[in-house]
Scaffold this motif. Structure first.
Motif, PDB file in Angstrom:
ATOM      1  N   CYS A   1      18.176   1.564  19.711  1.00  0.00           N
ATOM      2  CA  CYS A   1      17.088   1.799  18.752  1.00  0.00           C
ATOM      3  C   CYS A   1      17.530   2.602  17.529  1.00  0.00           C
ATOM      4  O   CYS A   1      16.729   2.842  16.627  1.00  0.00           O
ATOM      5  CB  CYS A   1      15.913   2.506  19.438  1.00  0.00           C
ATOM      6  SG  CYS A   1      16.210   4.261  19.751  1.00  0.00           S
TER       7      CYS A   1
ATOM      8  N   CYS B   1      17.721   8.633  25.783  1.00  0.00           N
ATOM      9  CA  CYS B   1      17.154   8.378  24.464  1.00  0.00           C
ATOM     10  C   CYS B   1      15.730   8.929  24.438  1.00  0.00           C
ATOM     11  O   CYS B   1      14.868   8.452  25.171  1.00  0.00           O
ATOM     12  CB  CYS B   1      17.164   6.872  24.167  1.00  0.00           C
ATOM     13  SG  CYS B   1      16.377   6.463  22.586  1.00  0.00           S
TER      14      CYS B   1
ATOM     15  N   CYS C   1      21.458   6.185  19.370  1.00  0.00           N
ATOM     16  CA  CYS C   1      21.176   5.167  20.375  1.00  0.00           C
ATOM     17  C   CYS C   1      21.648   3.792  19.886  1.00  0.00           C
ATOM     18  O   CYS C   1      21.270   3.354  18.804  1.00  0.00           O
ATOM     19  CB  CYS C   1      19.688   5.118  20.667  1.00  0.00           C
ATOM     20  SG  CYS C   1      19.257   3.889  21.915  1.00  0.00           S
TER      21      CYS C   1
ATOM     22  N   ARG D   1      20.172   5.405  28.706  1.00  0.00           N
ATOM     23  CA  ARG D   1      20.842   4.253  28.110  1.00  0.00           C
ATOM     24  C   ARG D   1      22.341   4.366  28.343  1.00  0.00           C
ATOM     25  O   ARG D   1      22.903   5.448  28.260  1.00  0.00           O
ATOM     26  CB  ARG D   1      20.621   4.233  26.596  1.00  0.00           C
ATOM     27  CG  ARG D   1      19.241   3.789  26.153  1.00  0.00           C
ATOM     28  CD  ARG D   1      19.223   2.311  25.972  1.00  0.00           C
ATOM     29  NE  ARG D   1      17.981   1.801  25.432  1.00  0.00           N
ATOM     30  CZ  ARG D   1      17.593   0.540  25.598  1.00  0.00           C
ATOM     31  NH1 ARG D   1      18.329  -0.301  26.291  1.00  0.00           N
ATOM     32  NH2 ARG D   1      16.463   0.115  25.084  1.00  0.00           N
TER      33      ARG D   1
ATOM     34  N   GLU E   1      12.746   6.511  23.211  1.00  0.00           N
ATOM     35  CA  GLU E   1      12.527   5.412  24.160  1.00  0.00           C
ATOM     36  C   GLU E   1      12.180   5.925  25.556  1.00  0.00           C
ATOM     37  O   GLU E   1      11.805   5.124  26.427  1.00  0.00           O
ATOM     38  CB  GLU E   1      13.767   4.527  24.259  1.00  0.00           C
ATOM     39  CG  GLU E   1      14.077   3.756  22.996  1.00  0.00           C
ATOM     40  CD  GLU E   1      15.198   2.761  23.231  1.00  0.00           C
ATOM     41  OE1 GLU E   1      14.907   1.563  23.318  1.00  0.00           O
ATOM     42  OE2 GLU E   1      16.358   3.188  23.348  1.00  0.00           O
TER      43      GLU E   1
END
Ligand SMILES: [Zn+2]
Ligand SMILES: [Zn+2]
Length: 201
Positions: free
Chosen positions: A143, A110, A140, A117, A113
């Motif tokens: 988020c 991601c 994602c 993930r 971020e």
């Protein structure tokens, strides 16, 4: 609705020319969750067919996320305990041993971020084939931002075959940036990639 064959890792779809065709997840080009159908959720996909055309298809949430792990439609895996149903076969046992070892079937990086993930194919938005790698756009699950990774084909098609190092496009994509295959290709050609390691902590 499509069927998944876990032994060949192929989905079976209708093809207007060949009646039926079998394609891997990496042959999907666009994936979109259909509004409305919630139980089970259904995804509209377009895929590159062996006949040379791109066709639309429908895939259930189960087939998209669980069938590649060896689960029959409706089979149950408890991710918290890694326990599988009694009817589970060898593929499910293999999946359980991976999960116990802390390995996730699919991962992505991601960009906003700045971390890897875990993800399921239902979070894939678009796939663009390249010469040596695939462009993979992922929304994602944590988020909701759209990131684009450069990955190998097996990273997409084979659960737990995660690439060690991947390319990450160094910007966030607008929500509607990748609505068409052509738009995705254009983004990929103009994009800069940073190399990242895909380690889940
Ligand atoms: Zn076809
Ligand atoms: Zn994120």
């Amino acid at each position: 609705m499509t069927m998944y064959d876990a032994l060949t890792a192929r989905y079976t779809f209708a093809c207007p020319r060949r009646e039926r065709t079998q394609v891997a997840l990496s042959s999907f080009r666009l994936l979109e969750r259909l509004p409305g159908a919630a139980h089970p959720a259904v995804y509209r996909v377009s895929f590159d067919c062996g006949c040379g055309d791109e066709h639309p298809g429908l895939v259930s949430h189960d087939d998209l996320d669980w069938a590649p792990l060896g689960a029959h439609a409706g089979a149950f895996i408890d991710l918290m305990t890694s326990r599988t149903s009694d009817a589970a076969g060898e593929l499910l046992d293999l999946t359980a041993s991976h999960l116990k070892a802390g390995e996730w079937p699919w991962t992505f990086y991601c960009y906003p971020e700045a971390r890897a993930r875990p993800v399921f194919p239902s979070s894939f938005v678009a796939v663009a084939p390249g010469e040596r790698s695939l462009g993979l756009a992922v929304r994602c699950p944590a988020c909701s931002a759209l990131s684009v990774n450069l990955v190998s084909r097996s990273h997409v098609d084979v659960p737990f075959a995660n690439d060690d190092r991947i390319g990450v496009v160094d910007h966030v994509f607008a929500d509607d940036a990748l609505r068409t295959v052509a738009a995705f290709h254009a983004e990929l050609h103009s994009a800069r990639f940073d190399e990242r390691r895909l380690h889940l902590n």
